[in-house]
Design a protein around this motif. Structure first.
Motif, PDB file in Angstrom:
ATOM      1  N   PHE A  47      10.850 -22.838  75.607  1.00 13.91           N
ATOM      2  CA  PHE A  47      12.057 -23.330  74.938  1.00 13.91           C
ATOM      3  C   PHE A  47      12.212 -24.839  75.150  1.00 13.91           C
ATOM      4  CE2 PHE A  47      12.846 -18.991  74.252  1.00 13.91           C
ATOM      5  CZ  PHE A  47      13.927 -18.833  73.407  1.00 13.91           C
ATOM      6  N   GLY A  48      11.900 -25.316  76.347  1.00 15.12           N
ATOM      7  CA  GLY A  48      11.966 -26.745  76.630  1.00 15.12           C
ATOM      8  C   GLY A  48      10.998 -27.543  75.780  1.00 15.12           C
ATOM      9  N   ALA A  91      14.695 -30.849  82.127  1.00 12.27           N
ATOM     10  CA  ALA A  91      15.139 -31.658  83.266  1.00 12.27           C
ATOM     11  C   ALA A  91      14.431 -33.014  83.258  1.00 12.27           C
ATOM     12  CB  ALA A  91      14.890 -30.921  84.580  1.00 12.27           C
ATOM     13  N   ALA A  92      13.122 -33.024  82.987  1.00  8.90           N
ATOM     14  CA  ALA A  92      12.367 -34.282  82.948  1.00  8.90           C
ATOM     15  C   ALA A  92      12.853 -35.177  81.807  1.00  8.90           C
ATOM     16  CB  ALA A  92      10.875 -33.994  82.807  1.00  8.90           C
ATOM     17  N   ALA A 117      14.654 -38.903  82.188  1.00  9.13           N
ATOM     18  CA  ALA A 117      14.160 -40.098  81.504  1.00  9.13           C
ATOM     19  C   ALA A 117      15.256 -40.724  80.633  1.00  9.13           C
ATOM     20  CB  ALA A 117      12.940 -39.757  80.654  1.00  9.13           C
ATOM     21  N   LEU A 118      15.941 -39.906  79.871  1.00 11.06           N
ATOM     22  CA  LEU A 118      16.985 -40.424  78.989  1.00 11.06           C
ATOM     23  C   LEU A 118      18.162 -40.989  79.771  1.00 11.06           C
ATOM     24  CD1 LEU A 118      16.872 -37.695  76.206  1.00 11.06           C
ATOM     25  CD2 LEU A 118      16.028 -40.057  76.054  1.00 11.06           C
ATOM     26  N   ASN A 119      18.554 -40.320  80.854  1.00 12.09           N
ATOM     27  CA  ASN A 119      19.656 -40.812  81.687  1.00 12.09           C
ATOM     28  C   ASN A 119      19.305 -42.113  82.389  1.00 12.09           C
ATOM     29  OD1 ASN A 119      21.446 -38.767  81.001  1.00 12.09           O
ATOM     30  ND2 ASN A 119      20.776 -37.453  82.679  1.00 12.09           N
ATOM     31  N   LEU A 153       4.033 -36.142  77.690  1.00 10.51           N
ATOM     32  CA  LEU A 153       4.664 -35.190  78.608  1.00 10.51           C
ATOM     33  C   LEU A 153       3.573 -34.339  79.236  1.00 10.51           C
ATOM     34  CD1 LEU A 153       7.440 -34.081  79.562  1.00 10.51           C
ATOM     35  CD2 LEU A 153       7.324 -32.479  77.654  1.00 10.51           C
ATOM     36  N   HIS A 154       3.535 -34.303  80.551  1.00 11.17           N
ATOM     37  CA  HIS A 154       2.552 -33.471  81.248  1.00 11.17           C
ATOM     38  C   HIS A 154       3.017 -32.022  81.262  1.00 11.17           C
ATOM     39  CE1 HIS A 154      -0.046 -36.681  82.569  1.00 11.17           C
ATOM     40  NE2 HIS A 154       1.017 -37.373  82.919  1.00 11.17           N
ATOM     41  N   GLY A 155       2.075 -31.119  81.379  1.00  5.64           N
ATOM     42  CA  GLY A 155       2.394 -29.702  81.428  1.00  5.64           C
ATOM     43  C   GLY A 155       3.213 -29.361  82.657  1.00  5.64           C
TER      44      GLY A 155
END
Length: 162
Positions: free
Chosen positions: A51-52, A119-120, A124-126, A136-138
């Motif tokens: 979902f992420g 969460a990652a 990053a956005l925050n 994006l790493h797995g």
């Protein structure tokens, strides 16, 4: 490794997406659904990451998404496992896409919010970072041993920056 059926994944998605789902309640429900601890772990860990990844793909089309997740081998080395090697991912991705586009939105949000991918992205956005063109790493699956999957020797590396 045992295949997890699309029906089991769909039922697990219903449980994960329910308002008020707790870890304790989910653990009991998943044991009743699939019957073993490792199957429970696979459902609990892989479905939210699917979902992420769907959310990430829609948040930023230029974000390079992984086609793998990571699991530790017996030597403590992170192995890259293709997403297609885990049936929970394979069955969850199209369901996640459908729910993203057609709802219910609350179910999608409830499940995606359990993801390390989300969460990652939030971190990053925050921090004021842009996702454009990033890779994006797995996700690292702490509870899933690489031995569950057929992994060629020396295929695992710790990705740069980890």
């Amino acid at each position: 490794m045992n295949e997890i059926s699309a029906d089991i994944v769909a039922q697990a998605i219903e449980l994960l997406g329910a308002d008020g789902a707790t870890e304790e309640r989910l653990a009991d429900q998943f044991i009743a659904l699939i019957g073993d601890d490792m199957g429970t772990r696979r459902l609990r860990d892989c479905i939210p990451e699917a979902f992420g990844l769907v959310l990430a793909s829609h948040l930023c089309p230029t974000l390079k998404l992984p086609d793998y997740f990571q699991a530790l081998d017996a030597n403590g080395t992170w192995q890259r496992i293709p997403l297609r090697a885990e049936s929970a991912f394979v069955h969850a991705l199209p369901i996640a896409l459908h729910i993203f586009h057609h709802g219910p939105r609350a179910r999608f949000r409830n499940i995606a919010d359990m993801s390390s991918v989300v969460a990652a992205l939030n971190n990053a956005l925050n921090a004021g970072d842009s996702l454009d063109g990033c890779t994006l790493h797995g996700p690292q699956m702490q509870g899933l041993p690489a031995s569950l999957y057929e992994v060629p020797p020396d295929s695992g590396t710790d990705p740069p920056g980890h």
